[in-house]
Design an enzyme around this catalytic site. Structure first.
Site, PDB file in Angstrom:
ATOM      1  N   GLU A 167       6.270 -77.433  -6.196  1.00 37.44           N
ATOM      2  CA  GLU A 167       7.057 -77.189  -4.769  1.00 37.44           C
ATOM      3  C   GLU A 167       7.519 -75.634  -5.772  1.00 37.44           C
ATOM      4  O   GLU A 167       8.558 -74.907  -6.351  1.00 37.44           O
ATOM      5  CB  GLU A 167       8.820 -77.193  -5.098  1.00 37.44           C
ATOM      6  N   GLU A 188      13.614 -87.199  -7.670  1.00 37.09           N
ATOM      7  CA  GLU A 188      14.667 -86.495  -8.473  1.00 37.09           C
ATOM      8  C   GLU A 188      15.950 -87.474  -9.519  1.00 37.09           C
ATOM      9  O   GLU A 188      17.242 -87.534  -8.812  1.00 37.09           O
ATOM     10  CB  GLU A 188      15.909 -85.163  -7.643  1.00 37.09           C
TER      11      GLU A 188
HETATM   12  C1  XIL Z   1      14.777 -78.056   0.811  1.00 40.41           C
HETATM   13  C2  XIL Z   1      14.475 -76.882   2.064  1.00 40.41           C
HETATM   14  O1  XIL Z   1      13.459 -76.250   1.281  1.00 40.41           O
HETATM   15  C3  XIL Z   1      15.436 -76.546   2.464  1.00 40.41           C
HETATM   16  O2  XIL Z   1      15.473 -76.462   3.786  1.00 40.41           O
HETATM   17  C4  XIL Z   1      16.838 -77.948   2.838  1.00 40.41           C
HETATM   18  O3  XIL Z   1      17.751 -77.216   3.291  1.00 40.41           O
HETATM   19  C5  XIL Z   1      17.301 -77.923   1.141  1.00 40.41           C
HETATM   20  O4  XIL Z   1      16.253 -78.578   0.778  1.00 40.41           O
HETATM   21  N1  XIL Z   1      13.769 -80.129  -4.159  1.00 40.41           N
HETATM   22  C6  XIL Z   1      13.309 -80.402  -3.139  1.00 40.41           C
HETATM   23  C7  XIL Z   1      13.243 -80.218  -1.581  1.00 40.41           C
HETATM   24  O5  XIL Z   1      12.707 -82.276  -3.147  1.00 40.41           O
HETATM   25  O6  XIL Z   1      13.239 -81.096  -0.605  1.00 40.41           O
HETATM   26  C8  XIL Z   1      13.973 -78.778  -1.676  1.00 40.41           C
HETATM   27  O7  XIL Z   1      14.152 -78.985   0.366  1.00 40.41           O
HETATM   28  C9  XIL Z   1      14.326 -77.798  -2.372  1.00 40.41           C
HETATM   29  C10 XIL Z   1      14.447 -78.897  -4.350  1.00 40.41           C
END
Ligand code: XIL
Length: 372
Positions: free
Chosen positions: A260, A155
């Site tokens: 994701e 990010e």
């Molecule tokens: C999220 C997790 O799913 C949660 O459990 C945590 O509290 C916060 O992070 N983008 C990403 C991930 O790259 O690491 C994030 O994961 C969601 C958004």
């Protein structure tokens, strides 16, 4: 023609329990891409045996949902907490999975010490470089030969194509990204290296990533894939813009990964997946606490089908599709960006049943074989 696709998705919503005869997702997508799931520490520790059987049966790749983020794995300078990450890697090794590390350099869930000195001021560029190198090298060396690829930087770019004002950027400027990739390539020359972000459909962000990756390649740095997180909703992203990004990213020579994937079925609050965003609870944004109405479920399944078909269409460059979790009940989206929502974003529902769009996908394929 695909005979099964004529059957309304609502009919398929009944009886989606997969049986030992149902083809598995990993078999089904074997010629297309790896199919993965993010798993958390309780999962690895056996807290959810049903989710464990789903992951073991259907997925051939896993990614660490939280346990490899710097605040978890490297909470104080020089102090590494390996237990959870070791258990995660062992889980994947025992199942012969492609194990993905997430994530080395990220502004969120950043260990509080990482970019500051004892007075709380930003460290100098040299100190930060040394900390980044130590962090990346120590973690990647421990899992050398076990982890297939790493989200090296997560990010770093905003929707308008500008750099995020993270501590890394504030201290080192744009150079922190190539540096991170250099350290990662030195630490494990055999691991794949990825850059990963949300909102990758935005044109300015797309262009910025194409430039960034091309510039890094021109410097001789290795970057194996661009990860499109794929946190979606019912009205975003625009699928045409998403496809343009897949094509633009592939034009750099890097592979593309959907890293994701989840799709909110609830009214959209924000398109961002920046985890520090949050809004106060409002029932208007939690309209289906007792189950998703069939018309919404149908729309959700249709939209997921459209994206799945897009991923299959581009399977020559898309090498992995990973869902951000297993079943709806454990998705981070139940708490993001508003705590306490009942969400329905994943590939399996709360009863561990495969969602209709995927049952349809598997069954269509089965019938195609039968008619051959
Ligand atoms: C999220 C997790 O799913 C949660 O459990 C945590 O509290 C916060 O992070 N983008 C990403 C991930 O790259 O690491 C994030 O994961 C969601 C958004």
């Amino acid at each position: 023609m695909k005979p099964f696709s004529l059957i309304p998705l609502t009919l398929l919503a009944i009886g989606c329990q997969t049986t030992p005869d149902t083809p598995t997702l990993k078999e089904h997508f074997n010629d297309d891409f790896l199919i993965g799931a993010a798993i958390n520490v309780p999962h690895v520790n056996g807290a959810d045996p049903k989710a464990d059987s789903i992951v073991t049966r259907h997925f051939n790749s896993i990614v660490a949902e939280n346990c490899m983020k710097s605040e978890e794995i490297h909470p104080s300078e020089g102090v590494y907490h390996w237990d959870d990450a070791d258990a995660f890697v062992k889980y994947g090794e025992e199942r012969g999975m492609a194990i993905i590390g997430h994530t080395l350099i990220w502004h969120s869930q950043l260990a509080p010490w990482f970019a500051v000195d004892s007075t709380g001021s930003n460290v100098t560029p040299d100190v930060l470089k040394e900390r980044m190198r130590d962090h990346i090298t120590t973690i990647m060396t421990r899992y050398k030969g076990k982890i297939k690829g790493w989200d090296v930087v997560n990010e770093p770019i905003l929707e308008d194509g500008s750099y995020r004002q993270s501590p890394f950027y504030e201290i080192l400027g744009e150079e922190y990204i190539p540096l991170a990739f250099q350290y990662a390539a030195e630490a494990d020359p055999d691991a794949e290296l990825y850059i990963n972000d949300y909102g990758m459909n935005a044109p300015a962000k797309r262009d910025a990533y194409v430039k960034l990756v091309n510039d890094m390649k021109a410097k001789g740095l290795r970057i194996d894939a661009i990860g499109m997180q794929g946190h979606m909703g019912m009205d975003y992203p625009d699928i045409t813009e998403f496809e343009k990004s897949i094509e633009a990213f592939a034009s750099t020579g890097a592979n593309v990964m959907i890293t994701e994937w989840d799709m909110s079925a609830l009214p959209t609050i924000s398109h961002s997946a920046n985890i520090s965003d949050s809004v106060v609870y409002n029932t208007q944004f939690n309209p289906y606490p007792n189950g998703l109405p069939s018309e919404i479920s149908d729309k959700w399944n249709e939209r997921m089908t459209a994206f799945l078909n897009l991923f299959k269409k581009h399977s020559d460059v898309i090498t992995r599709v990973t869902a951000w979790g297993t079943q709806d009940g454990m998705s981070w989206k139940n708490d993001f960006p508003m705590k306490g929502r009942v969400e329905y974003p994943l590939l399996f529902d709360r009863n561990y049943n495969l969602k209709p769009f995927l049952m349809n996908e598997l069954n269509t394929n089965e019938l195609k074989y039968l008619t051959k």
